[in-house]
Design an enzyme around this catalytic site. Structure first.
Site, short mmCIF file in Angstrom:
data_model
loop_
_atom_site.label_atom_id
_atom_site.label_comp_id
_atom_site.label_asym_id
_atom_site.label_seq_id
_atom_site.Cartn_x
_atom_site.Cartn_y
_atom_site.Cartn_z
CG HIS A 81 -39.44 10.64 38.03
ND1 HIS A 81 -40.51 10.77 38.88
CD2 HIS A 81 -38.46 10.06 38.75
CE1 HIS A 81 -40.20 10.27 40.07
NE2 HIS A 81 -38.95 9.84 40.03
CB SER B 219 -42.17 9.62 44.44
OG SER B 219 -41.55 9.63 43.17
N GLY C 246 -30.92 12.73 38.76
CA GLY C 246 -31.27 14.08 39.21
C GLY C 246 -30.28 14.62 40.23
CG HIS D 285 -42.11 13.85 40.25
ND1 HIS D 285 -40.93 14.36 39.73
CD2 HIS D 285 -41.74 13.12 41.34
CE1 HIS D 285 -39.92 13.98 40.48
NE2 HIS D 285 -40.37 13.21 41.46
P1 AMP Z 1 -36.61 8.16 42.30
O1 AMP Z 1 -37.78 7.63 41.54
O2 AMP Z 1 -36.95 9.01 43.46
O3 AMP Z 1 -35.59 7.08 42.61
O4 AMP Z 1 -35.86 9.15 41.31
C1 AMP Z 1 -35.44 8.72 40.03
C2 AMP Z 1 -34.55 9.78 39.43
O5 AMP Z 1 -35.28 11.00 39.32
C3 AMP Z 1 -33.33 10.10 40.31
O6 AMP Z 1 -32.19 10.27 39.47
C4 AMP Z 1 -33.73 11.38 40.98
O7 AMP Z 1 -32.62 12.17 41.36
C5 AMP Z 1 -34.54 12.04 39.90
N1 AMP Z 1 -35.42 13.06 40.46
C6 AMP Z 1 -36.21 12.93 41.56
N2 AMP Z 1 -36.83 14.10 41.83
C7 AMP Z 1 -36.41 14.99 40.89
C8 AMP Z 1 -36.68 16.37 40.65
N3 AMP Z 1 -37.50 17.06 41.42
N4 AMP Z 1 -36.07 16.96 39.58
C9 AMP Z 1 -35.22 16.23 38.78
N5 AMP Z 1 -34.93 14.94 38.97
C10 AMP Z 1 -35.50 14.32 40.01
#
Ligand code: AMP
Length: 279
Positions: free
Chosen positions: A37, A186, A147, A34
């Site tokens: 990311h 996600s 994030g 999204h």
């Molecule tokens: P994930 O795919 O959920 O493991 O997240 C991958 C990276 O994207 C991690 O470093 C999360 O902290 C970051 N992330 C997830 N959601 C957001 C958001 N809403 N804003 C900024 N970064 C995010």
């Protein structure tokens, strides 16, 4: 965009880039990308010559097999998003490329492992550090971008990097939100329309705490916040904590960075969010 599914293929390509003195920025993800990311990729592009993103739904960090099974995996649309964002490299391995059978892994992360998320997701941070260590070892990034959304995860990975002396600079990037305040995730696609509306209580409460932070006591803010969230039908609060941003212990008068962190189940979907109150 160059796409690799094998560690060796990616490793060889990256060592060529490194030989040409390119700095490598790395954005690890589990896909279902999204704007949050993509904002990490944009920040990485500003700070590094080449940006690599990984998409890998890491089984060892899931303590609920149903959560792992239903985790969204829209790889084709993810690839399109990364192409549009100008990402240079995608690493998208299968599970057996990352794990040779039932590997043992344990890092002594101290109390950080057992607080907040750690309490509700036992073993989660062992799985996170296991996969991030492997990914760092393959990519050998100069900088890695994470994030603030997963605030505790950032502290845990920073702790691992410090303990193991990993030659990588970690960068914490701001939380991207939907226009109505819901933190992008996600997992949001699992929310029904009604759950989606109810989930707003999390960001609204965090905002309320931020607005009142200078006039009310931490104790009263914490209690009222928990009550506000618990009053929302269909929302089951796991924790709401106003914590010291360095170790996630309850904030005190000496805390320089203070963060409010929340986790709740909205319907069947577990959501987390946080707000930095002072830094
Ligand atoms: P994930 O795919 O959920 O493991 O997240 C991958 C990276 O994207 C991690 O470093 C999360 O902290 C970051 N992330 C997830 N959601 C957001 C958001 N809403 N804003 C900024 N970064 C995010």
């Amino acid at each position: 965009m160059k796409t690799y599914t094998s560690r060796n293929g990616l490793g060889e390509y990256l060592s060529g880039l490194r030989g040409g003195n390119k700095t490598i920025g790395f954005v690890p993800t589990m896909g279902a990308l999204h704007q949050g990311h993509l904002s990490l990729i944009a920040i990485a592009q500003q700070r590094c010559d080449v940006v690599a993103c990984s998409i890998f739904v890491n089984p060892t960090q899931f303590n609920d097999p149903k959560d792992l099974e239903k985790y969204p995996r829209p790889i084709q649309s993810d690839i399109e998003k990364l192409e549009q964002a100008g990402c240079d490299i995608l690493f998208n391995p299968e599970v057996n490329e990352m794990y040779a059978g039932n590997e043992q892994w344990h890092l002594d992360l101290g109390e950080l492992e057992h607080l907040l998320e750690g309490k509700f997701r036992p073993g989660h941070y062992q799985g996170v550090t296991q996969v991030v260590y492997k990914l760092f070892d393959i990519v050998k990034p100069d900088m890695a971008f994470f994030g603030q959304k997963d605030y505790q995860q950032f502290l845990v990975i920073q702790k691992m990097a410090d303990m193991l002396n990993l030659p990588v600079k970690l960068v914490m990037c701001p939380i991207l939100r939907e226009p109505d305040g819901l933190a992008m995730s996600s997992r949001n696609i699992h929310l029904s329309a009604e759950d989606r509306r109810r989930a707003l209580v999390l960001s609204k409460t965090l905002n309320w705490v931020k607005e009142n932070f200078n006039t009310a006591s931490i104790d009263s803010l914490q209690q009222e916040s928990a009550a506000m969230i618990s009053a929302e039908p269909g929302v089951s609060l796991e924790y709401f904590e106003i914590a010291d941003g360095r170790d996630l212990h309850p904030a005190t008068a000496d805390s320089r960075t203070i963060v409010a962190l929340v986790a709740a189940k909205v319907g069947n979907t577990r959501l987390i969010d946080n707000e930095i109150l002072s830094s």
